[in-house]
Design a protein around this motif. Structure first.
Motif, PDB file in Angstrom:
ATOM      1  N   MET A 158       0.824  -1.187   0.000  1.00  0.00           N
ATOM      2  CA  MET A 158       0.000   0.000   0.000  1.00  0.00           C
ATOM      3  C   MET A 158       0.876   1.262   0.000  1.00  0.00           C
ATOM      4  O   MET A 158       0.558   2.234  -0.684  1.00  0.00           O
ATOM      5  CB  MET A 158      -0.910  -0.010   1.221  1.00  0.00           C
ATOM      6  N   VAL A 159       1.970   1.229   0.744  1.00  0.00           N
ATOM      7  CA  VAL A 159       2.873   2.377   0.797  1.00  0.00           C
ATOM      8  C   VAL A 159       3.524   2.609  -0.566  1.00  0.00           C
ATOM      9  O   VAL A 159       3.652   3.744  -1.009  1.00  0.00           O
ATOM     10  CB  VAL A 159       3.948   2.172   1.895  1.00  0.00           C
ATOM     11  N   LYS A 160       3.902   1.497  -1.228  1.00  0.00           N
ATOM     12  CA  LYS A 160       4.520   1.624  -2.557  1.00  0.00           C
ATOM     13  C   LYS A 160       3.569   2.294  -3.538  1.00  0.00           C
ATOM     14  O   LYS A 160       3.981   3.095  -4.365  1.00  0.00           O
ATOM     15  CB  LYS A 160       4.940   0.255  -3.087  1.00  0.00           C
ATOM     16  N   GLY A 161       2.291   1.975  -3.441  1.00  0.00           N
ATOM     17  CA  GLY A 161       1.295   2.570  -4.318  1.00  0.00           C
ATOM     18  C   GLY A 161       1.170   4.072  -4.096  1.00  0.00           C
ATOM     19  O   GLY A 161       1.039   4.843  -5.044  1.00  0.00           O
ATOM     20  N   LYS A 162       1.221   4.487  -2.831  1.00  0.00           N
ATOM     21  CA  LYS A 162       1.130   5.915  -2.512  1.00  0.00           C
ATOM     22  C   LYS A 162       2.355   6.653  -3.032  1.00  0.00           C
ATOM     23  O   LYS A 162       2.243   7.746  -3.578  1.00  0.00           O
ATOM     24  CB  LYS A 162       1.001   6.121  -1.007  1.00  0.00           C
ATOM     25  N   VAL A 163       3.522   6.054  -2.858  1.00  0.00           N
ATOM     26  CA  VAL A 163       4.762   6.673  -3.325  1.00  0.00           C
ATOM     27  C   VAL A 163       4.736   6.803  -4.852  1.00  0.00           C
ATOM     28  O   VAL A 163       5.084   7.850  -5.406  1.00  0.00           O
ATOM     29  CB  VAL A 163       5.998   5.859  -2.859  1.00  0.00           C
ATOM     30  N   LYS A 164       4.306   5.749  -5.528  1.00  0.00           N
ATOM     31  CA  LYS A 164       4.231   5.773  -6.988  1.00  0.00           C
ATOM     32  C   LYS A 164       3.220   6.820  -7.451  1.00  0.00           C
ATOM     33  O   LYS A 164       3.470   7.547  -8.408  1.00  0.00           O
ATOM     34  CB  LYS A 164       3.847   4.390  -7.510  1.00  0.00           C
ATOM     35  N   GLY A 165       2.096   6.916  -6.766  1.00  0.00           N
ATOM     36  CA  GLY A 165       1.078   7.896  -7.118  1.00  0.00           C
ATOM     37  C   GLY A 165       1.569   9.323  -6.950  1.00  0.00           C
ATOM     38  O   GLY A 165       1.308  10.182  -7.795  1.00  0.00           O
ATOM     39  N   LYS A 166       2.299   9.580  -5.878  1.00  0.00           N
ATOM     40  CA  LYS A 166       2.836  10.923  -5.657  1.00  0.00           C
ATOM     41  C   LYS A 166       3.886  11.270  -6.710  1.00  0.00           C
ATOM     42  O   LYS A 166       3.950  12.399  -7.177  1.00  0.00           O
ATOM     43  CB  LYS A 166       3.443  11.038  -4.253  1.00  0.00           C
ATOM     44  N   ALA A 167       4.700  10.307  -7.080  1.00  0.00           N
ATOM     45  CA  ALA A 167       5.720  10.538  -8.103  1.00  0.00           C
ATOM     46  C   ALA A 167       5.056  10.857  -9.443  1.00  0.00           C
ATOM     47  O   ALA A 167       5.476  11.773 -10.148  1.00  0.00           O
ATOM     48  CB  ALA A 167       6.631   9.315  -8.235  1.00  0.00           C
ATOM     49  N   GLU A 168       4.001  10.122  -9.780  1.00  0.00           N
ATOM     50  CA  GLU A 168       3.286  10.369 -11.030  1.00  0.00           C
ATOM     51  C   GLU A 168       2.634  11.754 -11.013  1.00  0.00           C
ATOM     52  O   GLU A 168       2.649  12.463 -12.018  1.00  0.00           O
ATOM     53  CB  GLU A 168       2.228   9.282 -11.263  1.00  0.00           C
ATOM     54  N   GLU A 169       2.104  12.127  -9.874  1.00  0.00           N
ATOM     55  CA  GLU A 169       1.488  13.452  -9.741  1.00  0.00           C
ATOM     56  C   GLU A 169       2.529  14.562  -9.943  1.00  0.00           C
ATOM     57  O   GLU A 169       2.274  15.535 -10.657  1.00  0.00           O
ATOM     58  CB  GLU A 169       0.840  13.594  -8.365  1.00  0.00           C
ATOM     59  N   ARG A 170       3.714  14.387  -9.354  1.00  0.00           N
ATOM     60  CA  ARG A 170       4.787  15.382  -9.541  1.00  0.00           C
ATOM     61  C   ARG A 170       5.196  15.471 -11.008  1.00  0.00           C
ATOM     62  O   ARG A 170       5.431  16.557 -11.533  1.00  0.00           O
ATOM     63  CB  ARG A 170       5.999  15.043  -8.679  1.00  0.00           C
ATOM     64  N   ASN A 171       5.255  14.321 -11.664  1.00  0.00           N
ATOM     65  CA  ASN A 171       5.610  14.313 -13.086  1.00  0.00           C
ATOM     66  C   ASN A 171       4.569  15.060 -13.923  1.00  0.00           C
ATOM     67  O   ASN A 171       4.924  15.825 -14.812  1.00  0.00           O
ATOM     68  CB  ASN A 171       5.752  12.880 -13.599  1.00  0.00           C
ATOM     69  N   GLN A 172       3.292  14.836 -13.631  1.00  0.00           N
ATOM     70  CA  GLN A 172       2.226  15.507 -14.372  1.00  0.00           C
ATOM     71  C   GLN A 172       2.265  17.020 -14.148  1.00  0.00           C
ATOM     72  O   GLN A 172       2.077  17.802 -15.080  1.00  0.00           O
ATOM     73  CB  GLN A 172       0.857  14.943 -13.976  1.00  0.00           C
ATOM     74  N   ILE A 173       2.515  17.423 -12.917  1.00  0.00           N
ATOM     75  CA  ILE A 173       2.629  18.850 -12.611  1.00  0.00           C
ATOM     76  C   ILE A 173       3.811  19.447 -13.368  1.00  0.00           C
ATOM     77  O   ILE A 173       3.702  20.522 -13.959  1.00  0.00           O
ATOM     78  CB  ILE A 173       2.764  19.071 -11.085  1.00  0.00           C
ATOM     79  N   ALA A 174       4.931  18.741 -13.369  1.00  0.00           N
ATOM     80  CA  ALA A 174       6.118  19.225 -14.073  1.00  0.00           C
ATOM     81  C   ALA A 174       5.848  19.363 -15.568  1.00  0.00           C
ATOM     82  O   ALA A 174       6.259  20.344 -16.189  1.00  0.00           O
ATOM     83  CB  ALA A 174       7.302  18.281 -13.826  1.00  0.00           C
ATOM     84  N   LEU A 175       5.137  18.411 -16.149  1.00  0.00           N
ATOM     85  CA  LEU A 175       4.811  18.486 -17.572  1.00  0.00           C
ATOM     86  C   LEU A 175       3.936  19.696 -17.876  1.00  0.00           C
ATOM     87  O   LEU A 175       4.146  20.395 -18.868  1.00  0.00           O
ATOM     88  CB  LEU A 175       4.103  17.201 -18.030  1.00  0.00           C
ATOM     89  N   LYS A 176       2.967  19.960 -17.027  1.00  0.00           N
ATOM     90  CA  LYS A 176       2.106  21.123 -17.218  1.00  0.00           C
ATOM     91  C   LYS A 176       2.915  22.413 -17.094  1.00  0.00           C
ATOM     92  O   LYS A 176       2.690  23.368 -17.839  1.00  0.00           O
ATOM     93  CB  LYS A 176       0.960  21.123 -16.211  1.00  0.00           C
ATOM     94  N   MET A 177       3.857  22.427 -16.165  1.00  0.00           N
ATOM     95  CA  MET A 177       4.706  23.602 -15.990  1.00  0.00           C
ATOM     96  C   MET A 177       5.600  23.800 -17.218  1.00  0.00           C
ATOM     97  O   MET A 177       5.799  24.927 -17.667  1.00  0.00           O
ATOM     98  CB  MET A 177       5.527  23.479 -14.710  1.00  0.00           C
ATOM     99  N   LEU A 178       6.110  22.706 -17.770  1.00  0.00           N
ATOM    100  CA  LEU A 178       6.926  22.788 -18.983  1.00  0.00           C
ATOM    101  C   LEU A 178       6.109  23.356 -20.136  1.00  0.00           C
ATOM    102  O   LEU A 178       6.593  24.195 -20.896  1.00  0.00           O
ATOM    103  CB  LEU A 178       7.474  21.409 -19.366  1.00  0.00           C
ATOM    104  N   GLN A 179       4.867  22.914 -20.254  1.00  0.00           N
ATOM    105  CA  GLN A 179       3.995  23.401 -21.313  1.00  0.00           C
ATOM    106  C   GLN A 179       3.671  24.883 -21.136  1.00  0.00           C
ATOM    107  O   GLN A 179       3.339  25.557 -22.095  1.00  0.00           O
ATOM    108  CB  GLN A 179       2.704  22.583 -21.361  1.00  0.00           C
ATOM    109  N   SER A 180       3.776  25.370 -19.902  1.00  0.00           N
ATOM    110  CA  SER A 180       3.524  26.784 -19.615  1.00  0.00           C
ATOM    111  C   SER A 180       4.797  27.612 -19.698  1.00  0.00           C
ATOM    112  O   SER A 180       4.817  28.761 -19.268  1.00  0.00           O
ATOM    113  CB  SER A 180       2.901  26.928 -18.220  1.00  0.00           C
ATOM    114  N   ASN A 181       5.858  26.997 -20.210  1.00  0.00           N
ATOM    115  CA  ASN A 181       7.159  27.663 -20.391  1.00  0.00           C
ATOM    116  C   ASN A 181       7.773  28.170 -19.088  1.00  0.00           C
ATOM    117  O   ASN A 181       8.443  29.203 -19.073  1.00  0.00           O
ATOM    118  CB  ASN A 181       7.041  28.808 -21.411  1.00  0.00           C
TER     119      ASN A 181
END
Length: 61
Positions: A1-24
């Motif tokens: 269960m902990v691994k799933g939370k860690v993976k989910g948070k990492a994916e969320e950070r990646n998605q935020i970073a991608l949106k930030m990249l798209q916003s220059n």
């Protein structure tokens, strides 16, 4: 269960970073706000495939 939370948070950070990249937003700022390394952000940037709108829906002759 902990691994799933860690993976989910990492994916969320990646998605935020991608949106930030798209916003220059600078890579340095993205690293500061997301906690990702510059190398991780550059890897995301290279992996992101940008398909212009309309291209995917057009049929070839």
């Amino acid at each position: 269960m902990v691994k799933g939370k860690v993976k989910g948070k990492a994916e969320e950070r990646n998605q935020i970073a991608l949106k930030m990249l798209q916003s220059n937003i600078s890579i340095d700022a993205i690293a500061q706000f997301t906690g990702l390394t510059l190398k991780q952000i550059e890897k995301l940037q290279k992996a992101a495939v940008r398909i212009p709108k309309g291209i995917a829906s057009k049929k070839s002759p």
